[in-house]
Design a protein around this motif. Structure first.
Motif, mmCIF file in Angstrom:
data_model
loop_
_atom_site.group_PDB
_atom_site.id
_atom_site.type_symbol
_atom_site.label_atom_id
_atom_site.label_comp_id
_atom_site.label_asym_id
_atom_site.label_seq_id
_atom_site.Cartn_x
_atom_site.Cartn_y
_atom_site.Cartn_z
ATOM 1 N N SER A 121 2.043 -8.688 14.165
ATOM 2 C CA SER A 121 1.267 -9.883 13.823
ATOM 3 C C SER A 121 1.677 -11.053 14.709
ATOM 4 O O SER A 121 2.743 -11.025 15.331
ATOM 5 C CB SER A 121 1.500 -10.287 12.364
ATOM 6 N N TYR A 122 0.875 -12.098 14.679
ATOM 7 C CA TYR A 122 1.098 -13.267 15.525
ATOM 8 C C TYR A 122 2.514 -13.794 15.399
ATOM 9 O O TYR A 122 2.983 -13.950 14.292
ATOM 10 C CB TYR A 122 0.107 -14.377 15.137
ATOM 11 N N PRO A 123 3.237 -14.151 16.459
ATOM 12 C CA PRO A 123 2.776 -14.138 17.844
ATOM 13 C C PRO A 123 2.979 -12.793 18.583
ATOM 14 O O PRO A 123 2.660 -12.717 19.748
ATOM 15 C CB PRO A 123 3.635 -15.220 18.496
ATOM 16 N N SER A 124 3.461 -11.776 17.855
ATOM 17 C CA SER A 124 3.555 -10.449 18.489
ATOM 18 C C SER A 124 2.228 -9.722 18.309
ATOM 19 O O SER A 124 2.181 -8.559 17.925
ATOM 20 C CB SER A 124 4.684 -9.647 17.854
ATOM 21 N N THR A 125 1.167 -10.416 18.621
ATOM 22 C CA THR A 125 -0.183 -10.086 18.201
ATOM 23 C C THR A 125 -0.702 -8.718 18.646
ATOM 24 O O THR A 125 -1.069 -8.536 19.810
ATOM 25 C CB THR A 125 -1.110 -11.199 18.721
ATOM 26 N N GLY A 126 -0.767 -7.786 17.689
ATOM 27 C CA GLY A 126 -1.560 -6.577 17.869
ATOM 28 C C GLY A 126 -2.915 -6.830 17.238
ATOM 29 O O GLY A 126 -3.337 -7.974 17.080
ATOM 30 N N SER A 127 -3.600 -5.772 16.881
ATOM 31 C CA SER A 127 -4.845 -5.943 16.142
ATOM 32 C C SER A 127 -4.972 -4.781 15.163
ATOM 33 O O SER A 127 -4.160 -3.850 15.194
ATOM 34 C CB SER A 127 -6.043 -6.001 17.087
ATOM 35 N N ALA A 128 -5.974 -4.863 14.285
ATOM 36 C CA ALA A 128 -6.139 -3.807 13.284
ATOM 37 C C ALA A 128 -7.585 -3.727 12.825
ATOM 38 O O ALA A 128 -8.311 -4.725 12.867
ATOM 39 C CB ALA A 128 -5.233 -4.066 12.083
ATOM 40 N N VAL A 129 -7.972 -2.525 12.407
ATOM 41 C CA VAL A 129 -9.280 -2.337 11.753
ATOM 42 C C VAL A 129 -9.119 -1.421 10.541
ATOM 43 O O VAL A 129 -8.218 -0.574 10.494
ATOM 44 C CB VAL A 129 -10.354 -1.673 12.656
ATOM 45 N N LEU A 130 -10.024 -1.626 9.613
ATOM 46 C CA LEU A 130 -10.249 -0.644 8.563
ATOM 47 C C LEU A 130 -11.194 0.364 9.210
ATOM 48 O O LEU A 130 -12.290 -0.017 9.645
ATOM 49 C CB LEU A 130 -10.913 -1.328 7.362
ATOM 50 N N LEU A 131 -10.778 1.614 9.334
ATOM 51 C CA LEU A 131 -11.641 2.605 9.993
ATOM 52 C C LEU A 131 -12.903 2.812 9.151
ATOM 53 O O LEU A 131 -12.917 2.486 7.961
ATOM 54 C CB LEU A 131 -10.869 3.907 10.197
ATOM 55 N N PRO A 132 -13.984 3.321 9.763
ATOM 56 C CA PRO A 132 -15.244 3.478 9.034
ATOM 57 C C PRO A 132 -15.041 4.165 7.679
ATOM 58 O O PRO A 132 -14.332 5.173 7.590
ATOM 59 C CB PRO A 132 -16.071 4.344 9.984
ATOM 60 N N LEU A 133 -15.652 3.599 6.651
ATOM 61 C CA LEU A 133 -15.563 4.187 5.309
ATOM 62 C C LEU A 133 -16.692 5.186 5.173
ATOM 63 O O LEU A 133 -17.863 4.817 5.272
ATOM 64 C CB LEU A 133 -15.711 3.092 4.248
ATOM 65 N N ASN A 134 -16.324 6.432 4.946
ATOM 66 C CA ASN A 134 -17.342 7.480 4.849
ATOM 67 C C ASN A 134 -17.752 7.654 3.389
ATOM 68 O O ASN A 134 -17.032 8.253 2.604
ATOM 69 C CB ASN A 134 -16.785 8.776 5.429
ATOM 70 N N LEU A 135 -18.941 7.132 3.058
ATOM 71 C CA LEU A 135 -19.392 7.181 1.668
ATOM 72 C C LEU A 135 -20.010 8.534 1.320
ATOM 73 O O LEU A 135 -20.461 8.749 0.203
ATOM 74 C CB LEU A 135 -20.384 6.046 1.375
#
Ligand code: NAG
Ligand code: NAG
Ligand code: NAG
Ligand code: NAG
Ligand code: NAG
Length: 546
Positions: free
Chosen positions: A257-271
């Motif tokens: 996390s900031y300032p060691s900034t990576g990034s992240a996503v919630l992967l697609p939710l398969n309904l």
């Protein structure tokens, strides 16, 4: 099986399936493209949000001296508390119109630097906090061609700078953390005591460095919030103000996390799945100590790992993967076909003014459903470095809008290593190549789709020139995200269930699908809906889920 039988089986297999189109070979890195949209929009796109009228609101900060764009009609901002310019006749926010490729100046009154936001269920952007006179402001931007910012003084209970917002199933926003704020609150406020302590944020706060700002927040499918800061995460029941799960530390322990900034996503939710799972992917960042070293002029190589975790698992564990390119301050964007684009950022250093080096010019595609070891595909590079304060946003036509980077005090363009960057580019993923037009669905009958309810069977009509491969059609919904500091808040992609394809005649098909079953899966509001055929998405249409 004997060798001849085995070979015969392979031959038989090839005979039986050779005529089937293969959906894995369609696009390749060579198909993707960069396009310079604007050389100079006058301000730096430090924050970006797509609105339901296909316009993108962008802003940087007000206490930065004059920008390169004058306010219209001789307007000036008269702000006695501004630390750079008390009377400023330039804009620090613009509205970019995607389909006319034009922009207009907006007037934001108070300092929006390093702030956060989300789209409310009615489609208005509600943005919160910032610096100095902006730290407790709530600001509303209604999508319309003449609208401008409106400000609510003291809309926040406490000052919020570097916080993360998320839209909730009940229609409110939660605002998590911010500098020296180890707590969360809700907007709009509907109770007197609106601030709730969150010790996790002080536990993940490294003295003198922080590494817990702009936490990665995702709404889990059980209605709780997954909150990641530094190198670990919790699951928060915000209704009862209770931490219900603690996730392990990412192997290696480096901060993301900031300032060691990576990034992240919630992967697609398969309904479509019987039991809906949620997975989070965290990529890149900077090794522990990078920020302090960068302040002293030493730029350590960024992290080249991603960590993936099934947050709905009873015994969740991080699984590590290696990216082809190390990256700090990358953006992660969910594409309509469920792939993840890693874009922007640097190969060494840290987030912060002038603290990074080695711009990473090539995006990388992450294919979540591929086998481990073949999930990353490096894309064609841009020529423009996008370092600290760069942004990216998915557009309705499937392109990704890219802007921002390293603004310098007073918008300095000379005598600095990375000059202030006021351009806008579009990255077109390979699926937009014209050679896929025969496979590409075009949504035709969509009027009835503008408003959809929960758990309903709905039909959308599409035209597809080539013969449709039934089980390679899917319908996806994407919530437009608020992007800043390498994190796209509220980014969410759903792969809708029960999709059934019915041919209506040559090239015309009805696709029936079921809308999300609850606000925990998909909070009410505006979404982009795409039909995807063999990984090639249609243009999106706006739908309102209610
Ligand atoms: C913006 O920059 C251009 C040159 O790059 C200059 O001619 C123009 O006057 C500037 N406008 C403002 C409002 O600063
Ligand atoms: C700005 O506001 C101050 C205080 O209200 C006022 O004295 C001054 O004339 C204003 N200046 C401009 C340029 O509007
Ligand atoms: C992927 O492979 C690497 C080694 O190549 C291994 O360390 C890692 O645990 C694997 N990840 C998954 C998702 O299986
Ligand atoms: C831009 O930065 C250079 C190098 O530090 C400095 O000499 C120059 O005065 C700056 N210009 C402005 C407008 O601040
Ligand atoms: C929607 O369609 C599915 C499968 O075709 C069916 O099982 C379900 O009952 C339908 N739901 C509604 C709300 O009609």
């Amino acid at each position: 099986m004997s060798a001849p039988t085995f070979i015969f089986s392979i031959l038989l297999f090839q005979l039986l399936f050779a005529s089937q189109p293969c959906h894995l070979i369609l696009t390749s890195a060579a198909d993707d493209q960069w396009q310079l949209l604007q050389k100079n929009i006058g301000v730096s796109a430090m924050h970006m949000q797509l609105l339901r009228n296909d316009r993108v609101v962008m802003f940087d900060r007000t206490d930065f001296g004059p920008s390169n764009l004058s306010l219209p009609n001789g307007k000036c901002r008269n702000d006695s508390s501004d630390i750079a310019l008390k009377v400023d006749c330039t804009a620090h926010s613009v509205e970019y119109d995607v389909f006319t490729n034009t922009f207009r100046a907006l007037m934001v009154q108070t300092d929006v630097w390093c702030s956060s936001g989300a789209i409310m269920p009615d489609g208005n952007l509600v943005q919160t906090g910032g610096f100095n006179d902006g730290e407790r402001k709530v600001r509303v931007f209604r999508p319309c061609s003449t609208c401008d910012w409106q400000e609510i003084p003291n809309g926040l209970a406490v000052k919020r700078w570097y916080a993360t917002n998320h839209i909730l199933p009940d229609g409110r926003q939660i605002i998590v953390g911010g500098r020296k704020q180890f707590n969360y609150e809700f907007v709009p406020k509907n109770i007197a005591a609106n601030t709730f302590n969150l010790p996790f944020l002080s536990e993940t706060n490294e003295r003198g460095v922080e590494n817990n700002l702009y936490p990665f927040v995702f709404l889990n499918v059980d209605g709780n919030l997954f909150i990641f800061a530094n190198n670990r995460a919790i699951l928060l029941d915000y209704v009862n103000d209770k931490v219900v799960k603690t996730y392990p530390t990412i192997p290696g322990g480096d901060p993301r996390s900031y300032p060691s900034t990576g990034s992240a996503v919630l992967l697609p939710l398969n309904l479509k799945a019987a039991a809906i799972q949620a997975e989070v992917l965290v990529c890149g960042g900077a090794p522990k100590g990078s920020y302090i070293r960068a302040l002293r002029g030493r730029f350590i190589g960024a992290l080249n790992t991603c960590a993936r975790i099934t947050i709905t698992d009873p015994n969740p564990q991080w699984v590590m993967e290696t990216m082809p390119l190390a990256r700090v301050m990358g953006d992660m964007i969910l594409l309509p076909n469920g792939k993840v684009l890693l874009i922007n950022g640097a190969g060494s250093g840290s987030a912060g003014w002038k603290l990074s080096r080695n711009p990473v010019l090539s995006p990388v595609l992450y294919l979540p459903d591929n086998e481990n070891g073949s999930r990353f595909e490096t894309q064609n590079p841009t020529t423009i470095p996008r370092l600290y304060h760069s942004t990216a946003a998915l557009l309705r036509d499937g392109r990704v809008l890219v802007g921002g980077s390293n603004p310098n005090p007073l918008y300095n363009f000379t005598g600095v290593l990375f000059p202030t960057e006021l351009s806008l580019e579009a990255f077109s993923p390979g699926y937009l190549d014209v050679k896929f037009n025969n496979l590409r669905p075009t949504i035709v009958a969509s009027n009835s789709m503008s408003m959809i309810g929960y758990g309903k069977n709905v039909t959308v009509q599409v035209v597809i020139t080539d013969k449709v491969v039934q089980n390679l059609v899917s319908v996806t919904m994407v919530q437009p995200a608020f992007c800043t500091h390498s994190f796209s808040m509220n980014q969410r992609l759903l792969v809708l269930g029960n999709d059934k394809v019915t041919a209506l005649g040559k090239s015309t098909y009805n696709i029936e699908f079921t809308t999300p079953g609850s606000g925990n899966l998909a909070p009410a509001g505006f979404y982009l809906l795409f039909v995807v055929h063999q990984d090639i998405p249609s243009q999106g249409i706006w739908v309102k889920l209610k």
